[in-house]
Design an enzyme around this catalytic site. Sequence first.
Site, PDB file in Angstrom:
ATOM      1  CG  ASP A  98      -0.292  -0.231   2.534  1.00  0.00           C
ATOM      2  OD1 ASP A  98       0.847   0.254   2.733  1.00  0.00           O
ATOM      3  OD2 ASP A  98      -0.909  -0.887   3.403  1.00  0.00           O
ATOM      4  CG  HIS A 128       4.325  -9.561  -0.694  1.00  0.00           C
ATOM      5  ND1 HIS A 128       3.711  -9.700   0.532  1.00  0.00           N
ATOM      6  CD2 HIS A 128       5.043 -10.689  -0.875  1.00  0.00           C
ATOM      7  CE1 HIS A 128       4.029 -10.873   1.058  1.00  0.00           C
ATOM      8  NE2 HIS A 128       4.839 -11.498   0.236  1.00  0.00           N
ATOM      9  CB  CYS A 133       5.773  -3.973 -19.609  1.00  0.00           C
ATOM     10  SG  CYS A 133       5.568  -4.998 -21.085  1.00  0.00           S
ATOM     11  CB  ILE A 165      -0.944  -2.048  15.548  1.00  0.00           C
ATOM     12  CG1 ILE A 165      -0.718  -3.556  15.636  1.00  0.00           C
ATOM     13  CG2 ILE A 165       0.203  -1.381  14.792  1.00  0.00           C
ATOM     14  CD1 ILE A 165      -0.871  -4.281  14.303  1.00  0.00           C
TER      15      ILE A 165
HETATM   16 ZN    ZN Z   1       6.494  -3.476 -22.578  1.00  0.00          ZN
END
Ligand code: ZN
Length: 244
Positions: free
Chosen positions: A92, A109, A117, A226
């Site tokens: 995020d 991640h 692409c 938290i």
């Molecule tokens: Zn491309």
Amino acid sequence: MTLVAILSGAGISTDSGIPDYRGPQGLWRKDPEAEKLVTYAPYMSDPEIRRRSWQMRRAGAAVGAEPNAAHRAVAALERSGTPVRVITQNIDGLHQRAGLSARKVVELHGTVHRVVCTRCHAGSPMADALSRVEAGEADPPCTVCGGILKPATVMFGERLDPQVLSDAMAITKASQVFIAVGTSLQVQPAASLAGIAVEHGARLVVVNAEPTPYDELAEEIVREPIGTALPALLERLSAEHGAG
Ligand code: ZN
């Protein structure tokens, strides 16, 4: 000076209105149709999956999550002069939005704020891709080569970037304090970082509502929410170990 490493998971962002999507109990895991939208093979093979996936991101972007007190406390720790690095399972970008230097954040991640692409690997802002969706392109192709675009996140069925993992490992081994916050420590390889930190001499602190498999290695376990617990903990650390 003491290097504080913070491994953050979905729990740090729930106060920002972002549910746990990808954890073992996450929304995507509970909904096979939703899970397809973020799984590499169906995303690449099915234009209809991609069309729905772009619509989902468009809806998500409109919500516009803001950093919360826990993200701000981490940024404040950096400003206090305490060396800090964040390894996050979240996509995020809220640590950076809260003011933490981007170079201090390792995104295991990836990030939802960029697209990449799948053919030529050119990267560009998610906002640009979403503008094209808004303007009527159901599945906007790469403007460089025409290849399929995907968010710069690690989808299910994709491997973590070895360089990113290696950066996370180096930070973990160098840390003297390792704080696992808002993560159930059940998803590898991120979870194993907690054990590796301890093996290399770090004090492990777990801040999580539920027990984790690494609790017995922890010097301190915090179960409080938290949003209040992390700011208090980091203030204390800053006083103990900071520049001041
Ligand atoms: Zn491309």
